[in-house]
Design a protein around this motif. Structure first.
Motif, PDB file in Angstrom:
ATOM      1  N   SER A 143      -3.340  19.036  -1.398  1.00 38.99           N
ATOM      2  CA  SER A 143      -2.995  18.476  -2.702  1.00 38.99           C
ATOM      3  C   SER A 143      -2.542  19.588  -3.634  1.00 38.99           C
ATOM      4  CB  SER A 143      -4.203  17.757  -3.320  1.00 38.99           C
ATOM      5  OG  SER A 143      -3.889  17.281  -4.610  1.00 38.99           O
ATOM      6  N   ASN A 185       0.986   3.920  -3.242  1.00 43.81           N
ATOM      7  CA  ASN A 185       0.662   5.341  -3.100  1.00 43.81           C
ATOM      8  C   ASN A 185       1.801   6.234  -3.589  1.00 43.81           C
ATOM      9  OD1 ASN A 185      -1.988   6.199  -1.675  1.00 43.81           O
ATOM     10  ND2 ASN A 185      -1.370   4.347  -0.570  1.00 43.81           N
ATOM     11  N   ASN A 197      -7.251  16.120  -6.578  1.00 42.94           N
ATOM     12  CA  ASN A 197      -6.885  14.943  -5.797  1.00 42.94           C
ATOM     13  C   ASN A 197      -7.246  15.200  -4.343  1.00 42.94           C
ATOM     14  OD1 ASN A 197      -5.071  13.230  -4.084  1.00 42.94           O
ATOM     15  ND2 ASN A 197      -4.464  12.476  -6.097  1.00 42.94           N
ATOM     16  N   SER A 206       0.828  -1.208   0.000  1.00 40.43           N
ATOM     17  CA  SER A 206       0.000   0.000   0.000  1.00 40.43           C
ATOM     18  C   SER A 206       0.864   1.262   0.000  1.00 40.43           C
ATOM     19  CB  SER A 206      -0.919  -0.006   1.228  1.00 40.43           C
ATOM     20  OG  SER A 206      -1.685   1.175   1.288  1.00 40.43           O
ATOM     21  N   THR A 235       2.220   5.866  -7.421  1.00 34.99           N
ATOM     22  CA  THR A 235       1.103   6.549  -8.094  1.00 34.99           C
ATOM     23  C   THR A 235       1.326   8.052  -8.095  1.00 34.99           C
ATOM     24  OG1 THR A 235      -0.449   4.796  -7.477  1.00 34.99           O
ATOM     25  CG2 THR A 235      -1.389   6.932  -8.092  1.00 34.99           C
ATOM     26  N   ASN A 236       1.791   8.578  -6.964  1.00 30.27           N
ATOM     27  CA  ASN A 236       2.123  10.008  -6.898  1.00 30.27           C
ATOM     28  C   ASN A 236       3.218  10.357  -7.904  1.00 30.27           C
ATOM     29  OD1 ASN A 236       0.326  10.859  -5.016  1.00 30.27           O
ATOM     30  ND2 ASN A 236       1.723  10.863  -3.302  1.00 30.27           N
ATOM     31  N   GLY A 279      -3.490  10.245   0.190  1.00 29.93           N
ATOM     32  CA  GLY A 279      -2.474   9.220  -0.030  1.00 29.93           C
ATOM     33  C   GLY A 279      -1.243   9.391   0.832  1.00 29.93           C
TER      34      GLY A 279
END
Length: 424
Positions: A368, A314, A379, A310, A317-318, A383
């Motif tokens: 964000s 995250n 966003n 996880s 993905t960022n 995250g």
């Protein structure tokens, strides 16, 4: 298994396999199966240094052969002295192998064959040269042919072993994936029922919000003051009921994920493979021009693979979102290092970077910098907040970030080994 224990086990296996040999060329020049065991072991355990391994193996085999000679015939200094060139054979083998594979993140079967062939042949050339120069052996051209043939045979043997183990691992991994997939289907079915109650509660939440706003309007306009307490009590009662139902949902989900379907755990190398496969699929699906790679320092076993995955998902993905969709040369790298009593993980990208003014806020819930000005979508910014919370509170570690605007970002995670590793 720790790296040290793995190294010792490998040395023992290689030393014992040195007893399977054929005498060729000279009476004390042996073509042993030890090099097959050594080459196979080093390719299957990339975290073990070929140089260190080959040095220890060379000394171990020398001592082993000397002990056997002493037991059989007593101490003969000339014979034990003739074993010394074999030490250089193993050292040269490990050195050549190290030079050829040190900058390779992954090795295909064909390259492994080339490396073993070149390492074996080079090491034999060195050993033969020492024997010719210092032990007065006679050189003839057929020696080179013999050496090449033996190197070829042993390289093919290593190749066959690597292929067998590769497909065996694939078979095990496929079987494990099937088990996990069946679990996932069952979990999804149960979670769907829990989601039904959550959706139902959303309607109740909206009703409570509506009642609360109506009460606010009545208080503001001083209407029906005799019924304020009743309306407030009803709102409180409705909120309490919603809370109870959400507690049941949370408890149900916790039981499903933590108790009823406990997983035995995973090796980090398997976590890496799954993560890399997922990210490569996403790159292809979104048609991104991104090079994604994972570099592992060592392997370890953990039962906290879901949380670890996880965190990586995250951060990666960022990193994807920080890269330009059409920019060539975009890179994301996950680097693992084992330093003392900690595991260090780095997620590095060469994207747009983060402004210095924003760095201190990026772990704040709701913050964000990712806004799509075409759609107006922003966003939700949870995250990194969740990542920080998981690293610090679940793994008892810490997370740091370094970033330069227009150059890229590096997230560094430090996790104590005792919080993540499990002995099996």
């Amino acid at each position: 298994m720790s790296k040290f224990k793995k190294l010792i086990l490998g040395v023992i296996i290689v030393t014992l396999s040195s007893q399977f040999y054929i005498d060729m060329l000279f009476s004390d020049f042996r073509f042993t199966c030890a090099i097959i065991a050594l080459g196979s072991f080093l390719f299957l355990n990339r975290d073990i240094s070929p140089i260190i391994m080959s040095i220890i193996v060379s000394i171990s085999i020398y001592i082993w052969r000397s002990i056997i000679l002493f037991i059989a015939n007593g101490f003969i200094i000339e014979v034990t002295g003739s074993y010394i060139p074999e030490i250089f054979f193993y050292i040269v083998y490990g050195l050549v192998l190290f030079i050829l594979i040190r900058k390779k993140d992954s090795l295909d079967i064909g390259f492994c064959f080339f490396v073993t062939l070149l390492s074996d042949f080079s090491a034999n050339i060195i050993e033969i040269s020492i024997r010719i120069i210092y032990y007065n052996y006679t050189f003839y051209f057929n020696m080179l042919i013999y050496l090449l043939v033996v190197a070829l045979i042993r390289s093919i043997a290593i190749l066959i072993i690597l292929i067998i183990i590769k497909y065996y691992r694939m078979l095990l991994l496929t079987s494990e994936h099937e088990k996990r997939y069946r679990k996932l289907l069952w979990l999804t079915m149960i979670l769907k029922s829990e989601m039904y109650w959550m959706s139902k509660n959303m309607t109740k939440v909206e009703e409570v919000m509506s009642d609360s706003y109506k009460l606010f309007e009545e208080i503001r306009d001083n209407k029906n003051p005799d019924f304020w307490y009743k309306r407030a009590l009803k709102i409180a009662s409705d909120v309490h009921e919603i809370k109870k139902e959400y507690q049941l949902v949370v408890r149900g989900v916790s039981e499903i994920t933590e108790n009823r379907y406990k997983d035995s755990g995973m090796y980090f190398k398997d976590i890496s493979k799954i993560l890399e496969e997922k990210m490569q699929n996403e790159i292809r699906h979104k048609n991104l021009k991104v090079y994604f790679s994972i570099k592992r320092d060592s392997d370890f076993y953990t039962n906290k693979h879901y949380q670890l995955m996880s965190i990586f998902r995250n951060l990666i993905t960022n990193a994807f979102e920080a890269l330009s969709k059409n920019k060539r040369g975009s890179k994301i790298t996950l680097i693992h290092e084992s330093l003392g009593d900690k595991h260090v993980f780095k997620v590095i990208d060469n994207g747009c970077g983060i402004d210095k003014e924003d760095l201190e806020f990026i772990f704040s819930p709701g913050f964000s910098t990712k806004i799509d000005y075409e759609t107006g979508h922003i966003n939700r910014g949870l995250g990194l907040s969740l990542v920080k919370d998981m690293v610090e509170n679940f793994f008892k570690g810490k997370i740091e970030v370094e970033s330069s605007l227009g150059q890229g970002t590096c997230f560094q995670i430090y996790i104590p080994k005792k919080e993540i590793e499990v002995n099996i």
